[in-house]
Design an enzyme around this catalytic site. Sequence first.
Site, PDB file in Angstrom:
ATOM      1  N   GLU A  54       2.260 -12.936   3.942  1.00 25.26           N
ATOM      2  CA  GLU A  54       1.422 -11.881   3.357  1.00 25.26           C
ATOM      3  C   GLU A  54       1.348 -11.924   1.832  1.00 25.26           C
ATOM      4  OE1 GLU A  54       2.538  -8.065   4.964  1.00 25.26           O
ATOM      5  OE2 GLU A  54       1.313  -8.418   6.741  1.00 25.26           O
ATOM      6  N   GLU A  79       0.491 -10.784  13.637  1.00 25.74           N
ATOM      7  CA  GLU A  79       1.165  -9.478  13.643  1.00 25.74           C
ATOM      8  C   GLU A  79       0.171  -8.381  13.961  1.00 25.74           C
ATOM      9  OE1 GLU A  79       3.714  -8.277  10.351  1.00 25.74           O
ATOM     10  OE2 GLU A  79       4.114 -10.374   9.884  1.00 25.74           O
TER      11      GLU A  79
HETATM   12  C1  GAL Z   1       3.866  -6.699   7.997  1.00 25.39           C
HETATM   13  C2  GAL Z   1       4.974  -7.645   7.542  1.00 25.39           C
HETATM   14  C3  GAL Z   1       6.193  -7.572   8.421  1.00 25.39           C
HETATM   15  C4  GAL Z   1       6.546  -6.156   8.695  1.00 25.39           C
HETATM   16  C5  GAL Z   1       5.377  -5.496   9.330  1.00 25.39           C
HETATM   17  C6  GAL Z   1       5.655  -4.092   9.781  1.00 25.39           C
HETATM   18  O1  GAL Z   1       2.991  -6.429   6.997  1.00 25.39           O
HETATM   19  O2  GAL Z   1       4.498  -8.954   7.529  1.00 25.39           O
HETATM   20  O3  GAL Z   1       7.268  -8.241   7.836  1.00 25.39           O
HETATM   21  O4  GAL Z   1       6.890  -5.520   7.511  1.00 25.39           O
HETATM   22  O5  GAL Z   1       4.314  -5.468   8.415  1.00 25.39           O
HETATM   23  O6  GAL Z   1       4.619  -3.673  10.584  1.00 25.39           O
END
Ligand code: GAL
Length: 740
Positions: free
Chosen positions: A390, A452
Site C-alpha cells: 500500500e 485485501e
Molecule cells: C490494509 C492493510 C493491512 C491492514 C488492513 C486492515 O490497508 O494493507 O495491513 O491494515 O488494511 O483492514
Amino acid sequence: MARHVYPINRSWLYNSPPVAGAMQPEFDDSGWEPVTIPHTNRRLPWHSFDEREYQFVSNYRRHFRLPPNLQGQRVFVDFAGVMTAATVFINGTRLGAYQGGYTPFSFELTPHLHWQGDNVLLVEVDSTERADIPPFGGQIDYLTFGGIYREVALRIVAPTYIENVFAKPVDVLGDDRRVEVRCLLDSRDAAAAPQRLVAELRDGDQVLAAAEADVQVAGNVFEQVLTLGDLGNIKLWDLDHPHLYQVQVRLEQAGQVVDDYAVRIGFRDARFTPDGFFLNGQHLKLRGLNRHQTFPFVGQAMPARVQRRDALILKHDLKLNLVRTSHYPQSPAFLDCCDEIGLLVFEEIPGWQHIGDQAWQDIAVCNVEEMIRRDWNHPSIILWGVRINESRDNHAFYARTNAVAHALDDSRQTGGVRNFFESELLEDVFTINDFAYPTIAKPNHPLHFNTEFIGHTFPTKHIDNVERVQEHAFRHAHIHQQLAADKRYAGGVGWCAFDYNTHGDFGSGDRICYHGVSDIFRIPKPAAGFYRSQCDPADEIVLEPAFHWAIGDRSGGGGPGTGMICSNCDELKVYIGDELVAELQPDRARFGSLPHPPFFCDQLRGVWGARWHDLRLDGFLGGRHVIQKRMSAAGVDRQLHVAADDAVLLGDGIDMTRVVLRVTDEYGAARPFATGAMQLLLEGPGEIVGESPFALTGGVGAVWVKTREAAGQIRLHATHPVLGTQLVEIAVQAAPDEVC
Ligand code: GAL
C-alpha cells in the site's frame, strides 16, 4: 566429507540491557538467564499492552565447542531471523551487523575460532523500531516484537562449498520438461583443484535423472547450471497431491564428496492470465486469506510445530487454496508445510505504506533478493510481492525491485500490493486491495488479483451480537461471489485469517485488530464457517450456522433473524424443536458463482415465547442425510472442552503446542458470551506459555504448552469455576543433545 549443520538453539544466555564487555570471551555471564531459541525478548499479555515494552536492546551469548575432527573446514553461523537488527561478535571480534527482522543472514566465523576450546558468540539485538530499516519509518498496522525469534545453526563446510541451489522446473506441462539446477559455489581458494559437480533428481530413494560437470572454481563465487532432463512422466505438484521431489547436488574432488546440498521441489505450472489464474493448465479461482505470523504472549517466537499448525488450519479448517504472507517473508517451517499440504503462497517483502530514503530503499531491494534466494525452491510460492504494501508509486524504486526479482527468478510473476487503481504497474500482476463494499471495482488490468477486502471495514469479535457476526460472514461471502462471477478476477485474499496484535494507533483500543475470520488464538468465528463451507463435500461435509441460537440478541429480538447457514450440502431441513420450519436450497440467485452458496432461513425470524426450542439443522446430499447440527435453546453453559493440538512433543525446551479452551452447550455449539477464569495447573516437564488464571472471552481462549529439556508426561489440569476440570496429557519424548 559432506557438510555438517548443527542447530544451536539451546543453551543461550540472555541479558538486558547490554553491558560493556559482554562480547569478550572471559566476560562473566553466570548471572544471565538461560533461554532457548525461538526467543521473545519480552513475554506479554495477549492484548492491552504497550508496544514500547519490547522495544529495547538486549544481548544473547552462546558458548560452543567444535568437533575437532572438522578442523580445516569453514564455519558459518546462520540466523534465520532476528528482530530487528543484530550485531554479531565471535570470541570478542565484531563480525558485522545486519539490518532486518524477516530475512536470514550469516557470518563466517572461521578465522576467529578455537578448535580445541570454548568459543563464544555474542549477539546484540536491537528490537527498537528503527526508521532506517523496513518496515519502519512510518506507522504500521501490526507488531514486530523482539529477540532472536527464529532458529540459529552452525554450518561447517569445505573451503569451496555450495552456497545455494535453485532447482527450477521448466516446461513442466510440455514434452521437454526438465529441471535447470543453478548451483552457486563459494570459495576462498583462489586456485582450487578441479572438481566435479553432480546433480540428481530423486523421488525418495530412486534417482530419476542426473547431470554433472567439471568445474574449476576461480575467485570467490562461481555459478554452474546443470540440466536434469529426459524425465518422462512425472507427478505434478497440485493442491490435492502436492508431490515433492528432491534435488541433490554434490561437489566432488578426486572421487570424494566435498559438499552436498539438497532441496525439495515440485513440478507445477502456475500463471496469472487475462482469464484468471491457472495451476497446471487448470483454471483455479484463488480463495485466500492474509496471515500475520504473530501469536499471543510470545510475538513471533514460535517453533516450527506451531508455525506449521497455522498452515494446517488455513488448508484443512478454512479450506483455503492460497495464503498471502502479509507483510513480510514468513517462517521457513510455515512455507515447508505449505509445500507439503498443497497451499499456494503469495510472499512479499517487509513494508507497510511508508517508503524511506535511498539507504532504506537499498535494504528493501536487498530484501527482495534475500526473500527469493531463501525461498525460490518452494513450489507453493506462486507470486513474489516486490512492492511495499500500500505504498505510493515510486518508479525508480519499483523498477529496481521488479528487475531484481525477474533476474533471479524468471519462472514466477511479480505482484506488488497497492491501494489505488491509477497506480503505475511495473509488476506482472495487478495486485490491489479493494475494500469497497458492497461492490468492488471492476478489473482495470487484465491480470487483476484482489489482495485485501473486509478487514478494518468490519472488525468482529466472538462477543459481538448475532447480527454483526452473521453480517461478517455474509460480507466475506458477498465479495467472494463477485470475484467468482467474473473470470478476469484471479480471485481474492480476504483480510484476514487471524486477529493480530497492533500498534496503539490501530485496532480496537486493546492492541488488537479484530479483523480475522478466526481470533488471535486461531479459534474460528462464524465467518470462518463460510470459508470452510467452500470445500468439496468429498473432502469434508460442512454445516456451519453463521449465528448463535439466542432468543433476543438481535435488535428487535426473536431469534437470529434470517439465519445464514454455510454448508456444502445441497439441501437443508431446519427444525425448531420437533417442528420442521424450513426446507432450504442454497441461495443460487445471489451466490450462484460460489462453489457452495450459503443458505438463508427466513423462518428463524421472530421465533419467540412458546416456539423457542432447540434448533436442529439436517444436511442432505443427493437426498441422503449426511450431517446434523443442534443448538440448544436452554441458554446454559454445559460443557468444557480442553484440547491440545498435539499429543506428543519433543523435550528440547523449544517445542510447543496450543491448548484450546472452549465452553459449549450440550451439543458442542459455541456459547459466545461464556466467561470464567480458567485455572491451569501443569505437572511434568513443561511450562504454560500464557496466563493462569486465564479469563475466557467469547467462551474461548488458548494457552501454549512449552517443553522443558527433559522427557516425560505433561499433565495439564484446566478448571472452570462452574464446569469442573478437564485433563490434557502430552507425552514428551527425549531430545538428543545439541552437538555444539
Ligand atoms: C490494509 C492493510 C493491512 C491492514 C488492513 C486492515 O490497508 O494493507 O495491513 O491494515 O488494511 O483492514
